[in-house]
Design a protein around this motif. Structure first.
Motif, PDB file in Angstrom:
ATOM      1  N   ARG A 175       2.215  -9.726   8.117  1.00  0.00           N
ATOM      2  CA  ARG A 175       3.283  -9.019   7.419  1.00  0.00           C
ATOM      3  C   ARG A 175       3.062  -9.242   5.930  1.00  0.00           C
ATOM      4  O   ARG A 175       2.913 -10.381   5.465  1.00  0.00           O
ATOM      5  N   GLU A 231       3.821  -7.988   1.673  1.00  0.00           N
ATOM      6  CA  GLU A 231       4.794  -7.451   0.726  1.00  0.00           C
ATOM      7  C   GLU A 231       4.073  -6.859  -0.474  1.00  0.00           C
ATOM      8  O   GLU A 231       3.204  -7.506  -1.062  1.00  0.00           O
ATOM      9  N   TRP A 232       4.425  -5.617  -0.831  1.00  0.00           N
ATOM     10  CA  TRP A 232       3.865  -4.942  -1.994  1.00  0.00           C
ATOM     11  C   TRP A 232       4.854  -5.107  -3.147  1.00  0.00           C
ATOM     12  O   TRP A 232       5.960  -4.550  -3.105  1.00  0.00           O
ATOM     13  N   THR A 233       4.451  -5.877  -4.154  1.00  0.00           N
ATOM     14  CA  THR A 233       5.325  -6.188  -5.279  1.00  0.00           C
ATOM     15  C   THR A 233       4.823  -5.493  -6.534  1.00  0.00           C
ATOM     16  O   THR A 233       3.640  -5.600  -6.879  1.00  0.00           O
ATOM     17  N   ALA A 268       9.982  -5.915  -5.124  1.00  0.00           N
ATOM     18  CA  ALA A 268       9.332  -5.554  -3.860  1.00  0.00           C
ATOM     19  C   ALA A 268       9.537  -4.073  -3.601  1.00  0.00           C
ATOM     20  O   ALA A 268      10.667  -3.579  -3.609  1.00  0.00           O
ATOM     21  N   LEU A 305       7.334  -2.235  -1.040  1.00  0.00           N
ATOM     22  CA  LEU A 305       6.979  -1.914   0.345  1.00  0.00           C
ATOM     23  C   LEU A 305       6.832  -3.196   1.151  1.00  0.00           C
ATOM     24  O   LEU A 305       6.485  -4.259   0.611  1.00  0.00           O
ATOM     25  N   THR A 306       7.052  -3.065   2.449  1.00  0.00           N
ATOM     26  CA  THR A 306       6.607  -4.082   3.390  1.00  0.00           C
ATOM     27  C   THR A 306       5.571  -3.429   4.300  1.00  0.00           C
ATOM     28  O   THR A 306       5.669  -2.241   4.627  1.00  0.00           O
ATOM     29  N   GLU A 307       4.582  -4.197   4.649  1.00  0.00           N
ATOM     30  CA  GLU A 307       3.502  -3.677   5.491  1.00  0.00           C
ATOM     31  C   GLU A 307       3.345  -4.557   6.718  1.00  0.00           C
ATOM     32  O   GLU A 307       3.286  -5.792   6.610  1.00  0.00           O
ATOM     33  N   PRO A 365       9.657   1.145   3.271  1.00  0.00           N
ATOM     34  CA  PRO A 365      10.323   0.762   2.018  1.00  0.00           C
ATOM     35  C   PRO A 365      10.878  -0.663   2.117  1.00  0.00           C
ATOM     36  O   PRO A 365      11.394  -1.071   3.161  1.00  0.00           O
ATOM     37  N   ALA A 366      10.771  -1.402   1.023  1.00  0.00           N
ATOM     38  CA  ALA A 366      11.372  -2.731   0.988  1.00  0.00           C
ATOM     39  C   ALA A 366      12.877  -2.642   0.783  1.00  0.00           C
ATOM     40  O   ALA A 366      13.606  -3.581   1.112  1.00  0.00           O
ATOM     41  N   GLY A 367      13.335  -1.508   0.254  1.00  0.00           N
ATOM     42  CA  GLY A 367      14.759  -1.290   0.033  1.00  0.00           C
ATOM     43  C   GLY A 367      15.318  -0.236   0.970  1.00  0.00           C
ATOM     44  O   GLY A 367      14.763   0.042   2.029  1.00  0.00           O
TER      45      GLY A 367
END
Length: 706
Positions: free
Chosen positions: A512, A514-516, A522, A524-526, A553-555
């Motif tokens: 897992r 995290e795209w910051t 943050a 995206l989460t992948e 989306p992270a949000g």
């Protein structure tokens, strides 16, 4: 106020580099600018060297006892003696010319600086390259603070490259040579602190780093191939307080000696300073709005001793290399001094030339590694030099071929934490290889230092660049350097050995990520899953890499996933899954419907195959090394077959650089929404040898139907 008579000078150290000082002193005496009052050395070189009328003493105390009061004391002695001799010179009330480096420790430097300040003395440090008039020109070609545009734009980073040669005799010439400590005394005679110290200081000077607190995030990697105690092959990476990356990659174990150089990277081009000959080559980006052609110029140089004399006489305003401007260099020296002892480069990674005192070690491919380190703001370990420490890895991907009891490593799982910010730090698969050991990926290559093995990357996620390098913008209609780089980090990772994986003699990785963004938010989460299993076909020696990922989306709002293509660059729709190949020869690229780079690029097909000869990959740092027996020589023919049921066009490059990608946003952004992530999957057959087309088609058919 001008002096009534030329400055009286005492030279401490008449041998070694002191002889160069004697030549310069003779010139300055001839100009009427100074008088040589005395020399200090235990070993008098004789009147033919130091002059018939120059008295020689064993110490500065003897000079004082003789009633000689110098205006300037030159200290040209081993590094370990600089601090004490400098303090003694200041007791004369004299100004000081101190050879580089100023002292052997940062504590000594601060002590000497405090003493010089208290005495009101001028102290010039002998970094002669700082007297080059080319440095003034570099300030002109960079964009000044007033907002106007220089030919190479705003300063981004600076690199120091040194490929020198030193023999066994060089290190046998004195007891302190090649030592870190001698009889309990700090010596610090490493490649970055002595023979190529000018390269380090010049790079720091251009980057605006003067004081010790101008340096942050400093890291060193020290190695030696010579049979010495100190380092002779070193990489240094730091960031200045002003945000400029400085990378120094230096060796005295090159194939042949070249003049060292400093590369100045701007947002609109670069400049190269060959500081030993004061030559500057300026190369603007051809697509920059200002345009302009490159230039090559040679400049003069102000002698630093003469500069000190002129400042004393009121003929010059300021010292060019004052002691207080070398604090940043001393931070580097201190990092070298306090680092763990340099690692010995093992014999299998070294060749030798010459005999006896002329014998010298050569580190194969060191020139390529130095070029990559400087251009990519990287280190030897991050580049995968086989003699360096292991880079930041989370594990190794392996498969167990049918009929074998032992697993075969086929890829390294890199965290990407050691990748520079401008190269889009992200996890990636490194040194992906066939079962016989042919390496079929590259990372941080010179043409695109942000290409990282097998990875997922995008150039535009809500205005953040997760690809690395310059960003293509619709407004500019071209690639521009921006401070917009994000990073992808691993939140959790696990290797799964479930029943399915075990039944296929393979391995599965789940992660897992995290795209910051560049602002720390943050985006995206992948969720990523990577598995490796042997090809279930007795007629093919290979394995399958199954790579799938989903971006969410992270949000709580949709996120646009874009590319240069979606921002207006025709044919530039790269982004998503990308596989960077190393240099290849006789490459054949084809799908079921088309053949050749131009015909395949941009097409949608169930699969694309690349077969090539990787044996020509001589420039790669890992090519031809036998350090890892499980991977063989890293060379040979191989075939890769990329299979995907997703509707993404294939992005194909070969003539300019070799790489294959599945384009997530070819000419329009893809949008990931809460509860509806973007999912992609690419399965790659990694096969030894040149597999015939009909065999590839059969393998694909078998893979799809499985």
């Amino acid at each position: 106020m001008a002096e009534k008579q030329p400055a009286g000078v005492v030279l401490v150290g008449l041998n070694g580099f002191g002889r160069q000082h004697l030549i310069n002193i003779e010139r300055l005496v001839g100009l009427g600018k100074m008088r040589l009052l005395a020399g200090v050395d235990f070993n008098d070189p004789g009147p033919e060297v130091r002059g018939a009328h120059t008295p020689v003493f064993a110490s500065l105390d003897d000079v004082s006892a003789a009633g000689i009061t110098p205006d300037i004391v030159i200290v040209s002695t081993p590094i370990s003696t600089h601090h004490d001799l400098g303090l003694r010179a200041l007791e004369f009330g004299a100004d000081l010319y101190l050879e580089k480096p100023p002292t052997a420790t940062l504590e000594q430097y601060e002590s000497l600086l405090a003493a010089a300040t208290a005495a009101g003395a001028r102290v010039q440090v002998g970094f002669q390259s700082i007297g080059s008039h080319a440095l003034d020109e570099i300030s002109e070609v960079l964009s000044p603070a007033d907002g106007s545009e220089g030919p190479i734009g705003t300063l981004r980073s600076v690199g120091a490259s040194g490929t020198w040669v030193r023999t066994r005799g060089y290190y046998d010439r004195a007891p302190w040579a090649g030592r870190r400590v001698l009889d309990g005394v700090q010596v610090v005679d490493g490649v970055a602190t002595n023979p190529l110290a000018h390269a380090v200081q010049t790079a720091l000077h251009i980057a605006g780093a003067r004081a010790s607190d101008d340096v942050v995030d400093l890291a060193t990697e020290l190695h030696h191939a010579h049979r010495i105690e100190a380092d002779d092959t070193t990489s240094i990476r730091l960031t200045t307080a002003g945000g400029v990356d400085v990378t120094c990659a230096l060796t005295v174990c090159a194939t042949e000696q070249h003049d060292p150089w400093i590369t100045v990277y701007g947002t609109e081009g670069h400049a190269v300073l060959y500081y030993t000959r004061d030559e500057l080559v300026v190369t603007p980006n051809p697509d920059a709005p200002a345009g302009g052609s490159g230039s090559r110029s040679t400049f003069g140089r102000t002698n630093l001793l003469e500069n000190l004399i002129d400042v004393r006489a009121g003929a010059a305003d300021t010292l060019l290399s004052p002691l207080e401007s070398t604090g940043a260099f001393m931070r580097v020296l201190e990092a070298v001094r306090t680092a763990a002892d340099p690692a010995q480069i093992r014999p299998e990674h070294v060749t030798f030339a010459g005999e006896g005192e002329d014998e010298r070690p050569i580190v194969p491919h060191i020139e390529n590694l130095i070029d990559r380190a400087v251009k990519g703001s990287s280190t030897f370990s991050s580049l995968g030099a086989p003699w360096a420490a292991a880079p930041a890895v989370s594990g190794t991907l392996a498969v167990t071929p049918a009929g074998s009891a032992a697993p075969v490593p086929v890829a390294d799982l890199r965290t990407g934490e050691d990748i520079s910010a401008a190269n889009g730090p992200r996890p990636f698969l490194d040194r992906v290889r066939t079962l016989s050991g042919v390496v079929v990926t590259d990372q941080q290559p010179l043409d695109h230092t942000w290409h990282l093995g097998v990875s997922v990357a995008l150039q535009d996620v809500e205005g953040c660049n997760f690809w690395g390098g310059r960003t293509y913008t619709r407004d500019a209609g071209r690639y521009v350097w921006r401070a917009d780089h994000g990073r992808i980090r691993t939140l959790s990772e696990s290797v799964i050995h479930d029943a399915e994986a075990e039944s296929t003699c393979g391995q599965r990785l789940r992660a897992r990520l995290e795209w910051t963004g560049y602002d720390g938010a943050a985006l995206l989460t992948e969720d990523r899953q990577v598995s490796a299993r042997p090809v279930a076909d007795v007629g093919a020696n290979g394995w399958e890499l199954d790579f799938s990922f989903s971006l969410a989306p992270a949000g709580n709002r949709p996120v646009a996933l874009g590319s240069p293509g979606s921002n207006g660059r025709p044919g530039g729709g790269y982004g998503g899954f990308f596989w960077r190949l190393p240099a290849v020869a006789d490459a054949r690229i084809y799908t079921a419907e088309a053949e050749g780079e131009e015909a395949v690029h941009g097409t949608v097909s169930d699969w694309v195959a690349v077969s090539a000869d990787f044996a020509s990959n001589d420039g790669h740092p890992l090519a031809g090394t036998d350090a890892q027996p499980e991977t063989g020589s890293g060379r040979g023919p191989a075939t890769l077959v990329f299979v995907s049921a997703d509707p993404d066009p294939w992005f194909v490059r070969c003539a300019g650089y070799p790489g294959i990608g599945a384009s997530l946003a070819w000419d329009e952004p893809a949008v990931t929404r809460p509860g509806s992530p973007v999912r992609r999957r690419v399965r790659t057959l990694v096969l030894d040898g040149i597999v015939p087309r009909e065999r590839v088609e059969a393998l694909v058919s078998s893979l799809v139907s499985a």
